[in-house]
Design an enzyme around this catalytic site. Structure first.
Site, PDB file in Angstrom:
ATOM      1  N   ASP A   1       8.888  -1.701   4.129  1.00 17.94           N
ATOM      2  CA  ASP A   1       7.884  -1.506   5.180  1.00 17.94           C
ATOM      3  C   ASP A   1       7.059  -2.768   5.469  1.00 17.94           C
ATOM      4  OD1 ASP A   1       8.785   1.079   4.977  1.00 17.94           O
ATOM      5  OD2 ASP A   1       7.064   1.814   3.843  1.00 17.94           O
TER       6      ASP A   1
ATOM      7  N   HIS B   1       7.272   3.805   7.584  1.00 20.96           N
ATOM      8  CA  HIS B   1       6.113   4.641   7.265  1.00 20.96           C
ATOM      9  C   HIS B   1       5.050   4.453   8.342  1.00 20.96           C
ATOM     10  CE1 HIS B   1       4.049   7.381   4.780  1.00 20.96           C
ATOM     11  NE2 HIS B   1       3.151   6.538   4.285  1.00 20.96           N
TER      12      HIS B   1
ATOM     13  N   ARG C   1      17.508   1.018   3.236  1.00 20.84           N
ATOM     14  CA  ARG C   1      17.044   0.601   1.907  1.00 20.84           C
ATOM     15  C   ARG C   1      18.188   0.306   0.954  1.00 20.84           C
ATOM     16  NH1 ARG C   1      12.711   5.236   0.727  1.00 20.84           N
ATOM     17  NH2 ARG C   1      13.998   5.531  -1.112  1.00 20.84           N
TER      18      ARG C   1
ATOM     19  N   ARG D   1       8.711   8.773  -7.361  1.00 21.24           N
ATOM     20  CA  ARG D   1       7.408   8.740  -6.685  1.00 21.24           C
ATOM     21  C   ARG D   1       6.409   9.550  -7.513  1.00 21.24           C
ATOM     22  NH1 ARG D   1       7.516   6.307  -1.864  1.00 21.24           N
ATOM     23  NH2 ARG D   1       9.364   6.423  -0.539  1.00 21.24           N
TER      24      ARG D   1
END
Ligand code: F6P
Length: 360
Positions: free
Chosen positions: A138, A182, A286, A75
């Site tokens: 998401d 999220h 995931r 990230r």
């Protein structure tokens, strides 16, 4: 010689490798030996630090069914991309351009979610040739009906709810299954409906706890010994949702529970006296292999990304609109969030069979 760089960025998900494979196969099929594909390691980090390697055709074999990403990911928050690091004095944008040029790339292919797309658009505006594919469990990327990883995550979260059903019925308990997603409720909504949840709480529809409790009590009155709630990690109480942005953020940050689900569980147990448990599948959602649908769409996304490169059409994401893969301009995708519409037909049909969203 055509030179293409590829990176995977942000949280991983199922289908990254199958998308990489689709792209590589499309490029090799068209260019034969006249294409070099550079794998950039750990997303934008590898582009900033110059960590990449020339891939061989065999690197892309046997990866269709494998979860995660063969390139690694990290990230790199968009809001820090233009911030010069105090200690290292690294100008990240300049470094990324430098390494793009060092590889002599004709195009950079980026696989990622919302933050990744903001950075991809920035690089495109900086003059790099960029093509992207929409990745995230998401399903919240604007410009595409579906993102890859989403369906596999729905399968997993649904399986969790299925398994919880048997233990919930045996013990006569209330169970909350907390789903990722999220700030969007897609995953919770789809898994909740598919798993037969009695209550579904998503960020787009702020809830009142009294409505949730009433739903559980009503079920008990009807002789149902258990209740299942699918709760999004971003679910929010109506009164918190009404607060000004700063205050709302503070309220969420200062929650006295590990997550919103534990607060809801506590409140249900207090009000009903019924044992209430929380299950958080977390990153499990995931993990593992992409399902058939994600393999199918990633192969199509990959082939479409290769086609954009062959046509020299840069600055686009491959989006899926009404079953067709279409090029969506990066500048339209960047910075937007695709939330569940509150008037969604899915919500309407869920409500019509008695599923509560805690709003009434
Ligand atoms: O964006 C994918 C996602 O799994 C979200 O659903 C979740 O909120 C977040 O990433 C978790 O991030 P991390 O892997 O950094 O803990």
């Amino acid at each position: 010689m055509k030179r293409v760089g590829i990176l995977t960025s942000g949280g991983d998900c199922q289908g990254l490798n199958s998308a990489i494979r689709g792209l590589a196969k499309g490029l090799y099929e068209h260019y034969g030996n006249n294409v070099e594909i550079y794998g950039i390691i750990d997303g934008y980090r590898g582009l900033i630090e110059g960590e990449y390697r020339l891939m061989k055709p065999e690197d892309f074999s046997g990866i269709l069914t494998i979860g995660g990403t063969i390139l690694g990911t990290s990230r790199q928050p968009f809001k820090l991309m233009r911030v010069i690091d105090d200690e290292t004095s690294v100008d990240k944008v300049a470094e990324m351009k430098k390494h793009y040029n060092a590889m002599k790339l004709d195009c950079l292919v980026v696989l990622g979610g919302n933050g990744t797309h903001k950075s991809a658009n920035m690089l495109s505006e900086e003059g790099l040739n960029v093509v992207s594919m929409p990745k995230t469990i998401d399903n919240d990327i604007w410009g595409t009906d579906v993102t890859f990883g989403f369906q596999s995550a729905v399968d997993i979260a649904t399986n969790v709810i299925d398994c919880i059903h048997t233990t919930a019925t045996s013990h006569g308990r209330v169970f909350i299954v907390e789903c990722m997603g999220h700030k969007a409720g897609w995953l919770t909504l789809y898994a909740g409906v598919a798993g037969g949840a009695d209550v579904i709480l998503i960020p787009e529809i702020p809830y009142k706890i009294k409505n949730v409790i009433n739903c559980v009590k009503k079920r008990t009155k009807e002789g149902k010994t258990f209740s299942i709630l699918a709760v999004a990690e971003g679910a929010i109480e109506e009164e918190v949702a009404k607060l000004p942005k700063k205050k709302r953020k503070e309220a969420i940050a200062n929650l006295m529970y590990p997550s919103i689900s534990y607060k809801i569980a506590h409140e249900i147990e207090e009000a009903t006296g019924q044992e209430t448990r929380v299950t958080v599948p977390g990153h499990f959602q995931r993990g593992g292999s992409p399902d058939a649908y994600d393999r199918f769409i990633t192969t199509r996304f990959g082939a479409a990304a290769a086609r954009l490169i062959i046509d020299g059409k840069y600055g686009y994401m491959t989006g899926m609109v009404n079953g067709e893969i279409v090029p969506v301009p990066l500048k339209e995708v960047a910075g937007k969030l695709k939330e569940v519409p509150v008037d969604s037909p899915v919500i309407k049909s869920a409500k019509s069979i008695g599923i509560s969203f805690g709003d009434e």
